[in-house]
Design an enzyme around this catalytic site. Sequence first.
Site, PDB file in Angstrom:
ATOM      1  N   ARG A 173       0.857  -1.173   0.000  1.00 33.61           N
ATOM      2  CA  ARG A 173       0.000   0.000   0.000  1.00 33.61           C
ATOM      3  C   ARG A 173       0.900   1.232   0.000  1.00 33.61           C
ATOM      4  NH1 ARG A 173      -3.448  -3.052  -1.283  1.00 33.61           N
ATOM      5  NH2 ARG A 173      -5.554  -3.304  -0.410  1.00 33.61           N
ATOM      6  N   GLU A 177      -2.969   8.414  -3.638  1.00 38.16           N
ATOM      7  CA  GLU A 177      -3.466   7.847  -4.891  1.00 38.16           C
ATOM      8  C   GLU A 177      -4.770   8.547  -5.253  1.00 38.16           C
ATOM      9  OE1 GLU A 177      -3.920   3.618  -4.747  1.00 38.16           O
ATOM     10  OE2 GLU A 177      -1.798   3.262  -4.355  1.00 38.16           O
ATOM     11  N   HIS A 213      -1.883   1.099  -9.327  1.00 37.01           N
ATOM     12  CA  HIS A 213      -2.510   0.153  -8.391  1.00 37.01           C
ATOM     13  C   HIS A 213      -3.330  -0.901  -9.147  1.00 37.01           C
ATOM     14  CE1 HIS A 213      -4.001  -0.190  -3.974  1.00 37.01           C
ATOM     15  NE2 HIS A 213      -3.859  -1.387  -4.536  1.00 37.01           N
TER      16      HIS A 213
END
Length: 308
Positions: free
Chosen positions: A224, A252, A271
């Site tokens: 992450r 993000e 991602h």
Amino acid sequence: MKVWIPHQAGLDLLGELPADVTVEVFEHTDRMPSEAADVRFWVPPFLGGSDATAVLGELPDLAVVQLLSAGAEAWAGRTPPAVTLCDARGVHDPSTAEWIVTAILTQLRAFPAFVRAQAERRWTYAENTPTDELTGKRVLIVGAGSIGAAVRDRLAPFDVSFTLVARTARPEQGVHAVEALPRLLPDADVVVVVVPLTDQTRGLIDKAFLAAMPDGALLVNAARGPVAHTEALVAELGTGRISAALDVTDPEPLPADSPLWVMPNVLLTPHVGGSVRGLLPRAYRLVGDQVRRFAAGQPLINTVVDGY
């Protein structure tokens, strides 16, 4: 028993369910398909964030939240005490491991440089060879769970050596504790990070972590974004001393003015590690199994404890 799922396609992927189970598609968290009070089992949208967790307060009879993501950081500590939270451990192992192997090979074999040269119609053999190679590399996998094991299995044919790290040591399995990282990092050519995001792992990849990596090493973050300290990452990668492959960033989406976008030693993907065509079939096999377990009063698997 009423079950809500986020994908229409999931209706055909769950398998046979008990006759008293009703499944409805709840795709948009602002439009409920029916009376919320009857919902006992809920599958939120994949990578659902704060908008999805807000629905928890509107489901008074909810007993189970089954995530489609391997990470549970957006949900841990937010579900009511009577609700069992389960993650999708195992569902994303193949796809995330594939992304990691691809990213490692892409960076070591200088594919980004060749892609840029192709766009410019330039033959750059002399500029970009010899490239590095994966064969013989020392690979440190930080996160010795199911994804870490899948990465190791897929890298093993490349004749690499492995060191594994987890939250606690497992000497019988050759797994070191995270406290050993300062000693292990200087001997790693490739560092793969696949830990869950918890209070303990937030900012794990900091200035000291990066400084301990040897010159020419490759960092791969498929965990992450907040596992890495962004300012430290930008500073260290900006020197060109090490390189990175990042599927996750903090924040993000990554802002357009971030220096990471234009660093030649950085490979960025948005991602996408788990976003493959096989996701829904694998995910809904797990969901169907969990619904059948719950309906039969059997213990659920993949329950989230201490954040993961």
